[in-house]
Design an enzyme around this catalytic site. Sequence first.
Site, PDB file in Angstrom:
ATOM      1  N   ASP A 293      -7.460  -4.723  30.075  1.00 32.79           N
ATOM      2  CA  ASP A 293      -6.203  -4.205  30.616  1.00 32.79           C
ATOM      3  C   ASP A 293      -5.365  -3.591  29.487  1.00 32.79           C
ATOM      4  O   ASP A 293      -4.807  -4.305  28.657  1.00 32.79           O
ATOM      5  CB  ASP A 293      -5.434  -5.351  31.287  1.00 32.79           C
ATOM      6  CG  ASP A 293      -4.054  -4.933  31.784  1.00 32.79           C
ATOM      7  OD1 ASP A 293      -3.753  -3.728  31.769  1.00 32.79           O
ATOM      8  OD2 ASP A 293      -3.286  -5.825  32.187  1.00 32.79           O
TER       9      ASP A 293
ATOM     10  N   GLU B 210      -4.602  -0.287  -2.168  1.00 39.96           N
ATOM     11  CA  GLU B 210      -4.314  -1.470  -2.979  1.00 39.96           C
ATOM     12  C   GLU B 210      -3.165  -2.254  -2.329  1.00 39.96           C
ATOM     13  O   GLU B 210      -2.022  -2.171  -2.772  1.00 39.96           O
ATOM     14  CB  GLU B 210      -3.916  -1.073  -4.394  1.00 39.96           C
ATOM     15  CG  GLU B 210      -4.982  -0.323  -5.167  1.00 39.96           C
ATOM     16  CD  GLU B 210      -4.507   0.084  -6.553  1.00 39.96           C
ATOM     17  OE1 GLU B 210      -5.332   0.134  -7.474  1.00 39.96           O
ATOM     18  OE2 GLU B 210      -3.297   0.364  -6.723  1.00 39.96           O
TER      19      GLU B 210
ATOM     20  N   GLU C  86      -0.603  -5.080  -1.534  1.00 43.46           N
ATOM     21  CA  GLU C  86      -0.010  -6.275  -2.122  1.00 43.46           C
ATOM     22  C   GLU C  86       0.504  -7.168  -1.004  1.00 43.46           C
ATOM     23  O   GLU C  86       0.813  -6.686   0.095  1.00 43.46           O
ATOM     24  CB  GLU C  86       1.129  -5.880  -3.067  1.00 43.46           C
ATOM     25  CG  GLU C  86       0.648  -5.052  -4.248  1.00 43.46           C
ATOM     26  CD  GLU C  86       1.773  -4.372  -5.014  1.00 43.46           C
ATOM     27  OE1 GLU C  86       1.563  -4.028  -6.191  1.00 43.46           O
ATOM     28  OE2 GLU C  86       2.865  -4.167  -4.424  1.00 43.46           O
TER      29      GLU C  86
ATOM     30  N   GLU D 266       0.684 -10.682  -8.722  1.00 42.34           N
ATOM     31  CA  GLU D 266       1.474  -9.462  -8.924  1.00 42.34           C
ATOM     32  C   GLU D 266       2.836  -9.802  -9.547  1.00 42.34           C
ATOM     33  O   GLU D 266       3.122 -10.938  -9.886  1.00 42.34           O
ATOM     34  CB  GLU D 266       1.640  -8.705  -7.601  1.00 42.34           C
ATOM     35  CG  GLU D 266       0.710  -7.503  -7.456  1.00 42.34           C
ATOM     36  CD  GLU D 266       0.964  -6.402  -8.467  1.00 42.34           C
ATOM     37  OE1 GLU D 266       2.024  -6.427  -9.143  1.00 42.34           O
ATOM     38  OE2 GLU D 266       0.097  -5.520  -8.615  1.00 42.34           O
TER      39      GLU D 266
ATOM     40  N   GLU E  97      -2.424  -9.406  -5.353  1.00 41.31           N
ATOM     41  CA  GLU E  97      -3.170  -8.200  -4.996  1.00 41.31           C
ATOM     42  C   GLU E  97      -4.655  -8.484  -5.116  1.00 41.31           C
ATOM     43  O   GLU E  97      -5.092  -9.138  -6.074  1.00 41.31           O
ATOM     44  CB  GLU E  97      -2.800  -7.022  -5.898  1.00 41.31           C
ATOM     45  CG  GLU E  97      -3.526  -5.725  -5.541  1.00 41.31           C
ATOM     46  CD  GLU E  97      -3.134  -4.554  -6.418  1.00 41.31           C
ATOM     47  OE1 GLU E  97      -4.042  -3.836  -6.894  1.00 41.31           O
ATOM     48  OE2 GLU E  97      -1.928  -4.358  -6.646  1.00 41.31           O
TER      49      GLU E  97
ATOM     50  N   HIS F  84      -0.590   1.262  -2.693  1.00 42.15           N
ATOM     51  CA  HIS F  84      -0.996   2.522  -3.301  1.00 42.15           C
ATOM     52  C   HIS F  84      -2.340   2.923  -2.726  1.00 42.15           C
ATOM     53  O   HIS F  84      -3.245   2.084  -2.613  1.00 42.15           O
ATOM     54  CB  HIS F  84      -1.081   2.386  -4.819  1.00 42.15           C
ATOM     55  CG  HIS F  84       0.152   1.779  -5.427  1.00 42.15           C
ATOM     56  ND1 HIS F  84       0.136   1.034  -6.583  1.00 42.15           N
ATOM     57  CD2 HIS F  84       1.447   1.804  -5.029  1.00 42.15           C
ATOM     58  CE1 HIS F  84       1.355   0.630  -6.873  1.00 42.15           C
ATOM     59  NE2 HIS F  84       2.167   1.080  -5.935  1.00 42.15           N
TER      60      HIS F  84
ATOM     61  N   ARG G  77       3.658   5.891 -13.456  1.00 40.70           N
ATOM     62  CA  ARG G  77       3.756   5.114 -12.223  1.00 40.70           C
ATOM     63  C   ARG G  77       5.095   5.295 -11.508  1.00 40.70           C
ATOM     64  O   ARG G  77       5.327   4.691 -10.470  1.00 40.70           O
ATOM     65  CB  ARG G  77       3.500   3.636 -12.529  1.00 40.70           C
ATOM     66  CG  ARG G  77       2.095   3.375 -13.011  1.00 40.70           C
ATOM     67  CD  ARG G  77       1.865   1.964 -13.499  1.00 40.70           C
ATOM     68  NE  ARG G  77       0.562   1.837 -14.126  1.00 40.70           N
ATOM     69  CZ  ARG G  77      -0.564   1.531 -13.491  1.00 40.70           C
ATOM     70  NH1 ARG G  77      -0.547   1.318 -12.198  1.00 40.70           N
ATOM     71  NH2 ARG G  77      -1.711   1.437 -14.142  1.00 40.70           N
TER      72      ARG G  77
ATOM     73  N   GLU H 206      -3.626   9.093  -6.422  1.00 42.77           N
ATOM     74  CA  GLU H 206      -3.087   7.824  -5.928  1.00 42.77           C
ATOM     75  C   GLU H 206      -1.700   8.087  -5.329  1.00 42.77           C
ATOM     76  O   GLU H 206      -0.777   8.466  -6.047  1.00 42.77           O
ATOM     77  CB  GLU H 206      -2.978   6.823  -7.075  1.00 42.77           C
ATOM     78  CG  GLU H 206      -2.330   5.500  -6.687  1.00 42.77           C
ATOM     79  CD  GLU H 206      -2.000   4.644  -7.907  1.00 42.77           C
ATOM     80  OE1 GLU H 206      -1.511   3.517  -7.708  1.00 42.77           O
ATOM     81  OE2 GLU H 206      -2.206   5.107  -9.048  1.00 42.77           O
TER      82      GLU H 206
ATOM     83  N   ARG I 118       1.575   6.614  -3.858  1.00 41.94           N
ATOM     84  CA  ARG I 118       2.133   5.300  -4.161  1.00 41.94           C
ATOM     85  C   ARG I 118       3.231   4.828  -3.203  1.00 41.94           C
ATOM     86  O   ARG I 118       3.666   3.689  -3.292  1.00 41.94           O
ATOM     87  CB  ARG I 118       2.682   5.301  -5.599  1.00 41.94           C
ATOM     88  CG  ARG I 118       1.593   5.449  -6.633  1.00 41.94           C
ATOM     89  CD  ARG I 118       2.150   5.549  -8.053  1.00 41.94           C
ATOM     90  NE  ARG I 118       2.872   4.359  -8.468  1.00 41.94           N
ATOM     91  CZ  ARG I 118       2.310   3.249  -8.937  1.00 41.94           C
ATOM     92  NH1 ARG I 118       0.994   3.161  -9.043  1.00 41.94           N
ATOM     93  NH2 ARG I 118       3.051   2.222  -9.315  1.00 41.94           N
TER      94      ARG I 118
END
Length: 471
Positions: free
Chosen positions: A53, A132, A134, A215, A223, A272, A342, A360, A362
Amino acid sequence: MATTPDDVLKLIKDKEVKFVDLRFTDTRGKEQHVTVPVKYFAKDKFEAGHAFDGSSIAGWKGIQASDMLLMPDATSARMDPFTDEPVLNITCDVYEPMDGKPYDRDPRSIAKRAETYLKSTGLGDVSYFGPEPEFFIFDGVTWSVDMSGCFVKIKSEEAPWSSGIDYESGNMGHRAPVKGGYFPVAPTDTLGDIRNAISLALEQQGVEVEVHHHEVAAAGQNEIGTRYAPLVQRADWMQILKYTVWNVAHSYGKTATFMPKPVVGDNGSGMHVHQSVWKGGKNLFAGNGYAGLSDFAIHYIGGIIKHAKALNAITNPGTNSYKRLVPGFEAPINLAYSARNRSAACRIPYVSSPNARRVEVRFPDPTTNSYLAFAAMLMAGLDGVQNKIHPGDPIDKDMYHLPPEEAARVPHVCASLEQALDMLRDDHAFLTRGGVFSDDFLESYIALKEEELTKFRMTTHPIEFEMYYAS
């Protein structure tokens, strides 16, 4: 590993399976399931499907057209490591019984259409994703929201705020300070055994673990890095990872959350997402340009940055997401790209081989529906490639400390879910190319998120008492 229905039936016999658990993912990204005793699971399930359903799934069918089918994917079969009886879990696509086609609002089917669209463009034949995520592991959490007021309380022996608590077993005093969780050894890191157990359970289910660690946030942030894979398979693995993290934590008498910002004043949890596009066994992101990137990759980044604010509605899907994406607090809010830096929303990691060249992204967080997020980012990147969208010059400076006039020229991600939904309304043509996302799905998605916004807007927050009670 099973690859065909016959392989699955053999696995059921070899492992003496008692139940088959059919799993699918709803619009919000929550995995759902229905369990079939093995005597009622035969090869015809792969051909005729299993009826359920759909009207009870938020954002899906109305009660007047509720019949839907789960179509098991044989390649996804894996034994459940958490059940008392032998249970085989199988990920399913959702189909319409009337025309036998994938359901327009099924996230996994949307992800499959994105993979098909990539091939149809001739630009590439496979897209790889490596998220990645966390997450936090707490000893306990309590909250209440009602007419008399609201509160939330997090319990964590690892947390800096627990130094004054007289525990029955004693307070050993080994704990990281705020933003000091990356990454001291035990006894400060109390969660190594749990991460080991999660990693082993993931491997049992076919998800290869490459690394795990504590982390930055002191109160139980972790992580677990798992291997990259093609888009749909990697989204499947994200669902397995979440299921595994929740259940292993539960087995240790703890609780896990993928909320981006459960703790005030310490780092939030992001996800990320590494990504690349390949064709004929060649990585199309490898080249001789900036940081070893090709023009293809630069334009892919251009598409991500151009559509980032619309992407936020999918990659950062909750009101809590934007408590992480706040200017001035080391969040990846700057819509720029950089090698190794970063502080940029798009980072180009250092790699030793051109085959590992990737981008990457982020700003996503782990509350996103990975099927939708990966598909949407691929569509944004492909739009950049098709229209040769250049992202401008890279920024290799620390963007958190740019001169004001320079910082003003760098655009930011959205500051709220409300803004992100508005951006998605205005900028979604790139998602609907090739019928990957439909207008109907996007309208239903926005409506579902508007319900969350309304609930949030109408609920009085304790911080408002601190700011306004005596006004």
